[in-house]
Design a protein around this motif. Structure first.
Motif, PDB file in Angstrom:
ATOM      1  N   TYR A 169       0.818  -1.216   0.000  1.00  0.00           N
ATOM      2  CA  TYR A 169       0.000   0.000   0.000  1.00  0.00           C
ATOM      3  C   TYR A 169       0.851   1.265   0.000  1.00  0.00           C
ATOM      4  O   TYR A 169       0.622   2.177  -0.812  1.00  0.00           O
ATOM      5  N   PHE A 170       1.828   1.350   0.902  1.00  0.00           N
ATOM      6  CA  PHE A 170       2.652   2.562   0.999  1.00  0.00           C
ATOM      7  C   PHE A 170       3.781   2.499  -0.036  1.00  0.00           C
ATOM      8  O   PHE A 170       4.971   2.488   0.303  1.00  0.00           O
ATOM      9  N   TYR A 171       3.392   2.463  -1.273  1.00  0.00           N
ATOM     10  CA  TYR A 171       4.318   2.264  -2.384  1.00  0.00           C
ATOM     11  C   TYR A 171       3.991   3.251  -3.488  1.00  0.00           C
ATOM     12  O   TYR A 171       2.821   3.480  -3.805  1.00  0.00           O
ATOM     13  N   LEU A 172       5.035   3.868  -4.033  1.00  0.00           N
ATOM     14  CA  LEU A 172       4.861   4.795  -5.153  1.00  0.00           C
ATOM     15  C   LEU A 172       5.282   4.070  -6.434  1.00  0.00           C
ATOM     16  O   LEU A 172       6.488   4.014  -6.744  1.00  0.00           O
ATOM     17  N   PRO A 173       4.343   3.505  -7.164  1.00  0.00           N
ATOM     18  CA  PRO A 173       4.720   2.725  -8.350  1.00  0.00           C
ATOM     19  C   PRO A 173       5.425   3.557  -9.406  1.00  0.00           C
ATOM     20  O   PRO A 173       6.271   3.036 -10.136  1.00  0.00           O
ATOM     21  N   HIS A 174       5.098   4.846  -9.495  1.00  0.00           N
ATOM     22  CA  HIS A 174       5.761   5.675 -10.501  1.00  0.00           C
ATOM     23  C   HIS A 174       7.215   5.972 -10.120  1.00  0.00           C
ATOM     24  O   HIS A 174       8.001   6.376 -10.972  1.00  0.00           O
ATOM     25  N   ARG A 175       7.560   5.770  -8.842  1.00  0.00           N
ATOM     26  CA  ARG A 175       8.945   5.956  -8.399  1.00  0.00           C
ATOM     27  C   ARG A 175       9.658   4.615  -8.174  1.00  0.00           C
ATOM     28  O   ARG A 175      10.862   4.586  -7.943  1.00  0.00           O
ATOM     29  N   HIS A 176       8.881   3.528  -8.137  1.00  0.00           N
ATOM     30  CA  HIS A 176       9.424   2.199  -7.844  1.00  0.00           C
ATOM     31  C   HIS A 176      10.110   2.184  -6.478  1.00  0.00           C
ATOM     32  O   HIS A 176      11.193   1.615  -6.314  1.00  0.00           O
ATOM     33  N   GLU A 177       9.452   2.821  -5.503  1.00  0.00           N
ATOM     34  CA  GLU A 177      10.002   2.832  -4.154  1.00  0.00           C
ATOM     35  C   GLU A 177       8.874   2.922  -3.137  1.00  0.00           C
ATOM     36  O   GLU A 177       7.779   3.423  -3.429  1.00  0.00           O
ATOM     37  N   THR A 178       9.149   2.416  -1.942  1.00  0.00           N
ATOM     38  CA  THR A 178       8.191   2.550  -0.852  1.00  0.00           C
ATOM     39  C   THR A 178       8.290   3.956  -0.257  1.00  0.00           C
ATOM     40  O   THR A 178       9.304   4.639  -0.398  1.00  0.00           O
ATOM     41  N   ARG A 179       7.227   4.376   0.427  1.00  0.00           N
ATOM     42  CA  ARG A 179       7.225   5.704   1.034  1.00  0.00           C
ATOM     43  C   ARG A 179       8.222   5.784   2.184  1.00  0.00           C
ATOM     44  O   ARG A 179       8.824   6.827   2.426  1.00  0.00           O
ATOM     45  N   GLY A 180       8.407   4.698   2.887  1.00  0.00           N
ATOM     46  CA  GLY A 180       9.347   4.656   4.010  1.00  0.00           C
ATOM     47  C   GLY A 180       9.664   3.207   4.320  1.00  0.00           C
ATOM     48  O   GLY A 180       9.892   2.403   3.413  1.00  0.00           O
ATOM     49  N   ILE A 181       9.655   2.849   5.601  1.00  0.00           N
ATOM     50  CA  ILE A 181       9.945   1.468   5.994  1.00  0.00           C
ATOM     51  C   ILE A 181       8.677   0.684   6.299  1.00  0.00           C
ATOM     52  O   ILE A 181       8.730  -0.386   6.897  1.00  0.00           O
ATOM     53  N   GLY A 182       7.536   1.220   5.878  1.00  0.00           N
ATOM     54  CA  GLY A 182       6.285   0.499   6.060  1.00  0.00           C
ATOM     55  C   GLY A 182       5.874   0.430   7.516  1.00  0.00           C
ATOM     56  O   GLY A 182       6.152   1.317   8.317  1.00  0.00           O
ATOM     57  N   GLY A 183       5.206  -0.652   7.848  1.00  0.00           N
ATOM     58  CA  GLY A 183       4.643  -0.846   9.172  1.00  0.00           C
ATOM     59  C   GLY A 183       3.566  -1.899   9.035  1.00  0.00           C
ATOM     60  O   GLY A 183       3.829  -3.005   8.566  1.00  0.00           O
ATOM     61  N   ILE A 184       2.345  -1.545   9.406  1.00  0.00           N
ATOM     62  CA  ILE A 184       1.207  -2.427   9.159  1.00  0.00           C
ATOM     63  C   ILE A 184       0.078  -1.616   8.530  1.00  0.00           C
ATOM     64  O   ILE A 184      -0.055  -0.416   8.790  1.00  0.00           O
ATOM     65  N   PHE A 185      -0.707  -2.278   7.703  1.00  0.00           N
ATOM     66  CA  PHE A 185      -1.869  -1.661   7.084  1.00  0.00           C
ATOM     67  C   PHE A 185      -2.935  -2.727   6.921  1.00  0.00           C
ATOM     68  O   PHE A 185      -2.625  -3.875   6.573  1.00  0.00           O
ATOM     69  N   PHE A 186      -4.184  -2.354   7.199  1.00  0.00           N
ATOM     70  CA  PHE A 186      -5.296  -3.298   7.026  1.00  0.00           C
ATOM     71  C   PHE A 186      -6.538  -2.519   6.646  1.00  0.00           C
ATOM     72  O   PHE A 186      -6.709  -1.355   7.028  1.00  0.00           O
ATOM     73  N   ASP A 187      -7.405  -3.162   5.889  1.00  0.00           N
ATOM     74  CA  ASP A 187      -8.625  -2.499   5.439  1.00  0.00           C
ATOM     75  C   ASP A 187      -9.734  -3.530   5.302  1.00  0.00           C
ATOM     76  O   ASP A 187      -9.469  -4.726   5.045  1.00  0.00           O
ATOM     77  N   GLN A 197      17.895   5.414   0.623  1.00  0.00           N
ATOM     78  CA  GLN A 197      17.077   5.140  -0.544  1.00  0.00           C
ATOM     79  C   GLN A 197      17.149   3.679  -0.954  1.00  0.00           C
ATOM     80  O   GLN A 197      16.170   3.117  -1.466  1.00  0.00           O
ATOM     81  N   GLN A 198      18.272   3.030  -0.720  1.00  0.00           N
ATOM     82  CA  GLN A 198      18.407   1.619  -1.084  1.00  0.00           C
ATOM     83  C   GLN A 198      17.497   0.716  -0.268  1.00  0.00           C
ATOM     84  O   GLN A 198      17.207  -0.411  -0.675  1.00  0.00           O
ATOM     85  N   PHE A 199      17.043   1.199   0.892  1.00  0.00           N
ATOM     86  CA  PHE A 199      16.132   0.416   1.720  1.00  0.00           C
ATOM     87  C   PHE A 199      14.664   0.672   1.387  1.00  0.00           C
ATOM     88  O   PHE A 199      13.784   0.041   1.972  1.00  0.00           O
ATOM     89  N   LEU A 200      14.384   1.591   0.474  1.00  0.00           N
ATOM     90  CA  LEU A 200      12.993   1.935   0.161  1.00  0.00           C
ATOM     91  C   LEU A 200      12.441   0.958  -0.870  1.00  0.00           C
ATOM     92  O   LEU A 200      12.206   1.281  -2.028  1.00  0.00           O
TER      93      LEU A 200
END
Length: 299
Positions: free
Chosen positions: A162-180, A286-289
């Motif tokens: 979810y916390f992913y920018l496909p146009h950048r091919h990177e995550t927003r940060g180190i994530g966490g948890i997400f549920f919906d 950035q390498q960890f994103l």
């Protein structure tokens, strides 16, 4: 249970604002109460120009109405009639060595009687501290494990996606948890059990995040680090305006724009084709994103 859930979220906003103000030590929240055009309303609270937080918001809302059918279809809603309540939090620190954070817990009920919970917590370090990343995920796993043995792995993967920018091919940060859309039938739990899990997630936020803040709050920083912070905030803005479901839901249902967009930082920047210097701390972060990092074992 919607009245009970609404009341708990309202009280949680109060407790969380107290914790954030204590952590900052200087600034206090400004509150705006507002009414929704179709029913209900909320309390938007914003903290600005603090010792720790340049800008942050802790918003509560409980709204109801009948949204347009086209909007309901976009949001995969089985009915146009709805009741929604929740608390959303975004904090943008002054110091680039303190991570941005986000938390959201919510409950939605539609006219058919179907109801579900959603939410999550994620962390966006400007400069990655591996030990703090591991600590952050350890705390989330501990909360999840108290309620279901597969919640952490399941919701951690959901956050990666979810916390992913496909146009950048990177995550927003180190994530966490997400549920919906956690429903009693699909989770094979009662609504009360799901609510207990959401409460535990919410209550874990302040002690986990303020621990990291207090470890970093007195670290010195320079202009180069501030520049990188503004660029990373730009990525944050891109996600919230293009991909964030809460932003879309609020705008589609005629929500209060100032409250919906409180998640945006005061300052952010974009530089054409910016690339971190090879071997720099910026490049290391950035390498960890990326998705699927095992943060419980990294380092």
């Amino acid at each position: 249970m919607k009245k009970e859930i609404e009341a708990w979220f309202r009280g949680f906003q109060d407790r969380l604002c107290t914790a954030v103000e204590a952590c900052d030590g200087r600034a206090t929240f400004q509150e705006d109460e507002w009414q929704h055009e179709t029913g209900g309303g909320g309390r938007s609270r914003v903290i600005q120009n603090g010792a720790i937080f340049e800008k942050g918001g802790v918003n509560f809302s409980a709204v109801s109405g009948d949204m347009p059918a086209t909007a309901a279809a976009k949001l995969l809603m089985p009915d146009t009639r709805y009741f929604a309540t929740g608390v959303s939090v975004v904090l943008h620190p002054v110091n680039p060595l303190i991570p941005i954070t986000h938390m959201n817990v919510r409950y939605l009920e539609v006219g058919t009687g179907e109801a579900w919970f959603g939410g999550g917590i994620d962390l966006t370090p400007i400069y990655l501290d591996v030990k703090q990343a591991r600590y952050f995920h350890e705390q989330l796993k501990a909360v999840c494990d108290q309620h279901h043995p597969n919640y952490y792995s399941r919701f951690k993967q959901w956050a990666d996606d979810y916390f992913y920018l496909p146009h950048r091919h990177e995550t927003r940060g180190i994530g966490g948890i997400f549920f919906d859309r956690l429903t009693p039938s699909e989770e094979e739990l009662t609504l009360e059990q799901l609510f207990a899990f959401v409460q535990a997630v919410a209550d874990s936020f302040a002690p986990t995040y303020t621990t990291i803040v207090n470890q970093n709050r007195n670290l010195p920083f320079n202009d180069r680090q501030k520049e990188w912070q503004l660029l990373r905030r730009g990525r944050y803005v891109e996600f919230n305006l293009v991909h964030d479901r809460g932003t879309k839901f609020g705008l589609e249902t005629g929500g209060r724009v100032e409250s919906i967009l409180m998640s945006l930082p005061t300052y952010a920047s974009w530089k054409y084709n910016f690339k971190p210097e090879p071997g720099s701390e910026e490049e290391k972060t950035q390498q960890f994103l990326k998705k699927n990092v095992d943060w419980l074992r990294v380092g």
